[in-house]
Write an enzyme that holds these catalytic residues in place. Structure first.
Site, PDB file in Angstrom:
ATOM      1  N   GLU A 208      -9.514 -10.346  18.513  1.00 31.53           N
ATOM      2  CA  GLU A 208     -10.759  -9.978  18.778  1.00 31.53           C
ATOM      3  C   GLU A 208     -11.131 -10.562  20.127  1.00 31.53           C
ATOM      4  OE1 GLU A 208     -15.452 -10.005  18.849  1.00 31.53           O
ATOM      5  OE2 GLU A 208     -14.023 -11.307  18.487  1.00 31.53           O
ATOM      6  N   SER A 209     -11.817  -9.991  20.838  1.00 30.72           N
ATOM      7  CA  SER A 209     -12.487 -10.368  22.364  1.00 30.72           C
ATOM      8  C   SER A 209     -11.422 -11.104  22.955  1.00 30.72           C
ATOM      9  CB  SER A 209     -13.370 -11.180  21.815  1.00 30.72           C
ATOM     10  OG  SER A 209     -14.297 -11.443  23.001  1.00 30.72           O
ATOM     11  N   ALA A 210     -11.602 -12.562  23.233  1.00 25.84           N
ATOM     12  CA  ALA A 210     -10.772 -13.276  24.039  1.00 25.84           C
ATOM     13  C   ALA A 210      -9.283 -13.193  23.050  1.00 25.84           C
ATOM     14  CB  ALA A 210     -10.907 -14.596  23.940  1.00 25.84           C
ATOM     15  N   HIS A 467     -20.874  -6.480  19.886  1.00 23.20           N
ATOM     16  CA  HIS A 467     -19.429  -7.244  20.295  1.00 23.20           C
ATOM     17  C   HIS A 467     -19.358  -7.930  18.856  1.00 23.20           C
ATOM     18  CE1 HIS A 467     -16.441  -8.831  22.561  1.00 23.20           C
ATOM     19  NE2 HIS A 467     -16.680 -10.129  22.287  1.00 23.20           N
TER      20      HIS A 467
END
Ligand SMILES: *[C@@H]1O[C@H](CO)[C@@H](O)[C@H](O)[C@H]1NC(C)=O
Ligand SMILES: *[C@@H]1O[C@H](CO)[C@@H](O)[C@H](O)[C@H]1NC(C)=O
Ligand SMILES: *[C@@H]1O[C@H](CO)[C@@H](O)[C@H](O)[C@H]1NC(C)=O
Ligand SMILES: *[C@@H]1O[C@H](CO)[C@@H](O)[C@H](O)[C@H]1NC(C)=O
Ligand SMILES: *[C@@H]1O[C@H](CO)[C@@H](O)[C@H](O)[C@H]1NC(C)=O
Ligand SMILES: *[C@@H]1O[C@H](CO)[C@@H](O)[C@H](O)[C@H]1NC(C)=O
Length: 604
Positions: A208-210, A467
């Site tokens: 997820e994300s990075a 997010h």
């Protein structure tokens, strides 16, 4: 039960099977590890889970090994009792009750008991997010996902911040250590997971994300051949500003200056930084104010011509000769990706001009004169043409009532969601589906109003999924922030079981609809049809829709770059655009767009 536990602990310290708990021994490439068996009741299913916690996959990256690629773990000298989580990697913000250290390269395995010894289970390897500056595998408790999905889940730590990504752009410190850590963990899983009942032909990396950007980086690294088969990327690709930097040397020198390090050569600089105690180095980094010489989130993946052999910002553009081979490699994995409807909360940071996000309520003037230019500076540089600001402000206007503070704020979130996540996702999806003839491509968009949220999202005006808010669904709300666990509502539990089923299905077959069919009939994404799963409270086949937010994606992928590139055209064209020589096609094209958009903008 709890009472009994307390008493027993005292009397059975030396007993291997203390508390009457069953243990399991597994022989790995580094030696024997002992895990514990426990009965886990996820929401709908109960089963026996074998947990192995804190297995080292690399030598501790300390001393001379700081700022170096990880060294595979040498053999264990004794049998390892893998009963407890080990350290998280050092980072600037720390949760209470979590132990952080530089010695942090450990992994955890959650393996459901097999019905039949000859069964092989699909494997999901989790890569956490945190902007390449934060994150910790231990807080993602994968017991529910593992039991619900009947899959092995592996979580692991990788180095973050300066320890994971310091780069001088040369051999002194090439950078990307965090990515190499990830790769080594993935390799360890490949070499060992069969002994835990895993199927090396059915391995999915998800993040997820990075962590989402990371799984895409891993998918572009050809050294990963045969190590995994599928990629599941939640909220993030690699073309966006936060996923890479080419200013590594500048940031390294800034750190060196503040740390009083010898700056004559990069080797001397890195040696000096290597000798500082970890907490002192962290304090130094935290003390440096944000500036051109020290961006926020300065330590990121970077071109090193080793792990990253291409320009991350351009890699998915088809005319990019330098990335053809890696993109072909990436397209040979099954790929599932998506975003949440309010990704734009990632724009609520000081670097984008938002210091008090709880009371954030910009007016239209502030939006146009201050907030949009800050975005442009990050994405396109200080000398981007001024018309870009007008263009973007115009695109993000609610014409029903442009000056309403609520509307301006909503448009701000929409802008940052599109700029930082959505456009990038579409570029990655289109490239994958166009290049991939035999592998699957899927997209989702999460559109709910969560009721059970982590503290950071408890802001009254943020209603929809922000997010990171698919994470509780994916992990059955099993998080440990220190010792705090979430308590979801019934509808959230129902949705979570569906998401876990879809994710585990994808890990097993590359198709989220099978083998455990929820009757959704999620269609594959193609650049023509652009199907996606609109994830809501109640999901049926009606939730399979087409072309979400496509106009905005095209705006950021085609229109904005063509205008932003005007500055390059002007410089390349001797004498500027007013000189006697005829303008290049590039200038012509940009001028046309600028005229068009200026005209549009002045109309309103
Ligand atoms: C386990 O699976 C194998 C292969 O599918 C089968 O031959 C065997 O009978 C099974 N054993 C049990 C105990 O069900
Ligand atoms: C908009 O906000 C800025 C900064 O808070 C303030 O200085 C300005 O007066 C506001 N403009 C209007 C029209 O309210
Ligand atoms: C635009 O503003 C109106 C009224 O202020 C609101 O009802 C509508 O939902 C907004 N549209 C979007 C796309 O946010
Ligand atoms: C940290 O652990 C201690 C001892 O177990 C406990 O009393 C305290 O509440 C914990 N703090 C947090 C924030 O979890
Ligand atoms: C699934 O959706 C496709 C269109 O995307 C359609 O052709 C097919 O009939 C659907 N299958 C079922 C079982 O509904
Ligand atoms: C979801 O389904 C439940 C029961 O089937 C129904 O009561 C509820 O209104 C539905 N919610 C939405 C958002 O459609």
């Amino acid at each position: 039960m709890r009472f009994a536990l307390g008493i027993l602990v005292v009397f059975s310290v030396a007993v291997r099977e203390f508390l009457g708990q069953e243990t399991i021994a597994v022989t790995t490439t580094i030696g024997e590890v002992i895990g514990k068996a426990e009965i886990v009741s996820s929401f709908e299913k109960t089963g026996k889970l074998h947990k192995f916690l804190g297995i080292p996959f690399a030598e501790p990256p300390v001393g001379d090994l700081r700022f170096k690629k990880p060294v595979p773990k040498l053999s264990l000298t004794t049998t390892l009792d893998a009963f407890a989580y080990n350290n998280a990697c050092v980072q600037a913000y720390q949760f209470p009750n979590v132990s952080y250290a530089e010695d942090c390269l450990y992994l955890n395995i959650y393996a459901p008991e097999r019905k039949n010894e000859t069964d092989k289970l699909s494997v999901m390897i989790w890569i956490y997010g945190g902007g390449f500056h934060f994150g910790d595998s231990n807080m993602y408790l994968a017991d529910y996902l593992s039991i619900h999905g009947d899959v092995i889940v592996v979580t692991f730590n990788y180095r973050v911040s300066v320890f994971g990504f310091l780069s001088t752009g040369d051999s002194a410190s090439p950078g990307n250590y965090g990515l190499w850590d990830q790769q080594l963990a993935i390799k360890w899983v490949h070499d060992n997971i069969a002994a835990f009942g895993g199927d090396t032909e059915k391995v999915t990396i998800f993040g997820e994300s990075a962590g989402s950007a990371s799984v895409i980086y891993q998918g572009l690294y050809t050294g990963n051949k045969n190590l995994f088969q599928r990629i599941l990327a939640e909220s993030g690709s690699i073309m966006v500003w936060w996923a890479s930097t080419d200013e590594g040397l500048r940031y390294a020198k800034t750190v060196g200056m503040v740390a009083n390090c010898e700056m004559e050569s990069t080797h001397a600089l890195v040696l000096c930084l290597r000798n500082l105690p970890a907490d002192i180095l962290l304090n130094i980094i935290s003390s440096i104010p944000e500036s051109d010489d020290f961006a926020s989130f300065p330590f990121r993946p970077t071109f090193d011509d080793d792990f990253i052999t291409f320009d991350p910002k351009k890699v998915f553009y088809s005319n990019n000769f330098h990335s053809r081979d890696v993109v072909q490699f990436f397209s040979d994995f099954d790929f599932l990706t998506g975003v949440n409807i309010l990704e734009g909360v990632e724009g609520l940071t000081p670097m984008f001009g938002v210091t008090d996000y709880i009371n954030f309520a910009p007016n239209r003037t502030e939006f146009e004169r201050k907030l949009v230019p800050l975005l442009i500076k990050e994405g396109y540089g200080e000398d981007a043409p001024t018309v870009l600001s007008k263009l973007i402000s115009t695109e993000y206007t609610n014409w029903t009532d442009p000056n309403s503070l609520d509307n301006v704020r909503d448009e701000y979130l929409r802008m940052h969601g599109d700029f930082q996540f959505n456009a990038d996702m579409y570029k990655t999806l289109d490239t994958h589906s166009d290049q991939s003839s035999t592998k699957n491509t899927y997209m989702y968009m999460l559109d709910i109003e969560p009721e059970t949220r982590a503290a950071i999202e408890q802001v009254p005006w943020i209603k929809k999924a922000a997010h990171g808010e698919e994470l509780p669904l994916v992990f059955g709300y099993r998080f440990s922030f220190g010792e705090h666990l979430l308590s979801p509502k019934d509808w959230e539990i129902k949705l979570s079981t569906k998401v876990m089923t879809l994710w585990a299905n994808f890990a097993k077959t590359g198709n989220p609809n099978y083998p455990d069919d929820l009757g959704i009939n999620w269609s594959q994404y193609t650049s023509d049809d652009q199907f996606y799963l609109h994830m809501t409270r109640n999901m049926t086949s009606e939730n399979v829709r087409q072309r979400w937010n496509i106009g905005a994606a095209n705006f950021w992928l085609d229109i904005v770059p063509s205008i932003a590139q005007m500055k390059t055209c002007e410089t390349n064209y001797p004498g500027g655009i007013n000189s006697a020589e005829s303008p290049s096609p590039c200038v012509m094209f940009s001028l046309l767009s600028v005229c068009l958009y200026t005209a549009l903008a002045t109309l309103f």
